[in-house]
Write an enzyme that holds these catalytic residues in place. Structure first.
Site, short mmCIF file in Angstrom:
data_model
loop_
_atom_site.label_atom_id
_atom_site.label_comp_id
_atom_site.label_asym_id
_atom_site.label_seq_id
_atom_site.Cartn_x
_atom_site.Cartn_y
_atom_site.Cartn_z
N HIS A 158 0.82 -1.22 0.00
CA HIS A 158 0.00 0.00 0.00
C HIS A 158 0.85 1.27 0.00
CE1 HIS A 158 -3.56 -2.48 0.83
NE2 HIS A 158 -2.81 -3.10 1.74
N SER A 279 20.51 19.06 -13.39
CA SER A 279 19.50 20.08 -13.67
C SER A 279 20.13 21.27 -14.39
CB SER A 279 18.87 20.55 -12.35
OG SER A 279 18.16 21.75 -12.53
#
Length: 514
Positions: A158, A279
């Site tokens: 989960h 980045s």
């Protein structure tokens, strides 16, 4: 009258717009090897059955061999005005030999059985390449160092921390998953490896064909005997697309774990620099772009499966041009799947897991609470009651801002609940490493269980590797035999004797499976 090969009844040619809309030469480049091979097999059969004159068969084989040499040297070009690979090969043979001789090439053959034969021959290669790439990735996953048998990770259900596992346990889980992809691919291969050649347009022909000899010359292991089914079937493509889509999904699931676990909040794994980028603005970033793209490209394989199902669902038996929409999408899916398999294998080789960080997270997220329930159950308490006691302990510790590391607090709480457990016992059963080593049931996380599973998986890899090697040898022998016979006949040998000479190198058919 149009000068198209099919143009006898037409008073005018198609427009350029129609040609551009209907042509397939841009996707047919991958089928050139198959179309030349099946043309050689077809002519050998036509000559052996005396459907075309021996001299015409000899000349046709010579022309096809010249085209094959051009193809292997990168000089064979498919011309868009000739629509597809089949008309390109036929037209170039006619230009070489003239229509009187070259026009025999298409005797007892249609583009309908040609395209299905070509697609099956190409797809066999792809399926075998996919098996090989999966086996390579599985090998990387199973080649873990022994210390990873006890390198701790949190296992999740989960999306929440569940129970401790080991890095080796995680790797063997993905290997087990991928091995089913290999089994699916092998099954799809078996249903692809059936020859439709000789089915002609849809109803067979009045010529006395020998479909078994062409099947053997092309390396097929069976003849798909029903002509209408043979020319109409696209289920083998859809089944292959399904295998690619499921495989892409499995790679995506692995990639998702790499992406999530490499984030700072988890810090469980780091990808090698070569499989990451930075980045454009944030100098601190290390982005796991290969894993992200593996996730994204699963969409290509899933989308192709939906496209093929939609394409085929409304087409009646017999060929319709709807069916030529199979290849552009399938080619993209093939490229995405194979490239992802190969690059994920490289990424897997360089993954660095942090077992200490994994153990720390397991301590802090209560992932060994089940072990208290098991301990109490082993002492005689019903498991459901033991589960309740363990849950009450977790709730009490959370209210205190404590974790299972706080064994003194845990001992105090349990005593208050009427189920005392000595603190040294709690320290042992709450330790993530104790849980990992203690799950000794078959298929569990213990080093002994994982080692046993790895041995089973390696044995399966060896068996599939042997099948892969043997299948490739079979196809290569048939290829070499067909072209060897063609060259002998083109050089003047008797066609019947040439076929007799290569017979031992051709596969034995296992019968019609339709």
């Amino acid at each position: 009258m149009t000068d198209k090969l099919w143009g006898g009844r037409f008073a005018e040619d198609i427009t350029q717009d129609v040609l551009d809309y209907t042509l397939t030469v841009d996707v047919d480049e991958r089928l050139v090897f198959a179309d030349l091979w099946q043309s050689v097999a077809h002519v050998l059969m036509l000559g052996a059955r005396k459907i075309v004159p021996a001299e015409a068969a000899r000349d046709l084989l010579g022309a096809l061999l010249r085209l094959r040499d051009q193809s292997e040297n990168g000089r064979l070009r498919l011309r868009p005005e000739l629509e597809d690979v089949h008309f390109n090969i036929e037209q170039q043979v006619i230009e070489d030999l003239g229509r009187e001789v070259g026009g025999h090439l298409q005797t007892a053959r249609s583009r309908n059985d040609q395209v299905s034969t070509d697609a099956r021959m190409y797809l066999r290669r792809v399926q075998l390449d996919a098996v090989e790439a999966n086996l390579e990735l599985i090998g990387e996953l199973l080649g873990f160092p022994e210390e990873e048998l006890l390198a701790i990770l949190p296992g999740y259900t989960h999306g929440q921390a569940a129970q401790p596992i080991s890095v080796a346990f995680w790797k063997t889980a993905h290997a087990s998953l991928l091995l089913r992809d290999v089994r699916r691919l092998r099954g799809a291969f078996d249903r692809t490896d059936e020859s439709p050649l000789g089915a002609c347009a849809l109803a067979g022909t009045s010529f006395p064909l020998d479909r078994q000899v062409t099947a053997r010359l092309l390396g097929f292991r069976a003849v798909l005997s029903h002509a209408l089914d043979a020319t109409s079937a696209r289920d083998y493509l859809i089944e292959s697309a399904s295998a690619f889509a499921i495989g892409g999904n499995n790679l995506s699931r692995m990639a998702e774990e790499i992406v999530v676990w490499s984030g700072h909040e988890h810090s469980l794994v780091e990808v090698q620099d070569a499989y990451a980028t930075g980045s454009s603005i944030m100098p601190q970033k290390k982005n796991p772009v290969v894993a992200e793209l593996a996730r994204g490209r699963a969409g290509r394989t899933a989308g192709t499966l939906v496209q093929l199902l939609t394409m085929a669902k409304g087409v009646t038996l017999g060929y319709s041009c709807d069916l030529q929409e199979d290849k552009p999408y399938l080619w993209h899916a093939i490229d995405a799947y194979l490239s992802t398999l190969r690059i994920v294998a490289g990424q897997t080789r360089g993954l660095r897991f942090d077992g200490a960080r994994g153990e720390e997270l397991c301590w802090d997220n209560f992932s060994t609470a089940t072990e208290l329930a098991n301990h109490l159950t082993a002492g005689g308490l019903a498991f459901r009651e033991a589960h309740h006691v363990s849950g009450a302990l977790v709730s009490a510790l959370i209210r205190r801002g404590a974790t299972l590391r706080d064994t003194a607090a845990s001992a105090e709480i349990l005593a208050g609940l009427g189920h005392p457990v000595p603190e040294p016992v709690l320290a042992r059963i709450f330790a993530p490493r104790t849980a990992v080593t203690g799950y000794t049931s078959p298929g569990g996380t213990s080093p002994r269980s994982v080692t046993a599973v790895r041995a089973e998986l390696r044995a399966a890899v060896t068996a599939y590797g042997a099948w892969l090697e043997g299948t490739r040898r079979r196809l290569q022998r048939a290829h070499d035999a067909a072209f060897g016979a063609a060259r002998d006949v083109a050089d003047g040998a008797d066609l019947g004797k040439a076929l007799d000479r290569i017979a031992p190198d051709l596969p034995t058919l296992y019968g019609d499976l339709s």
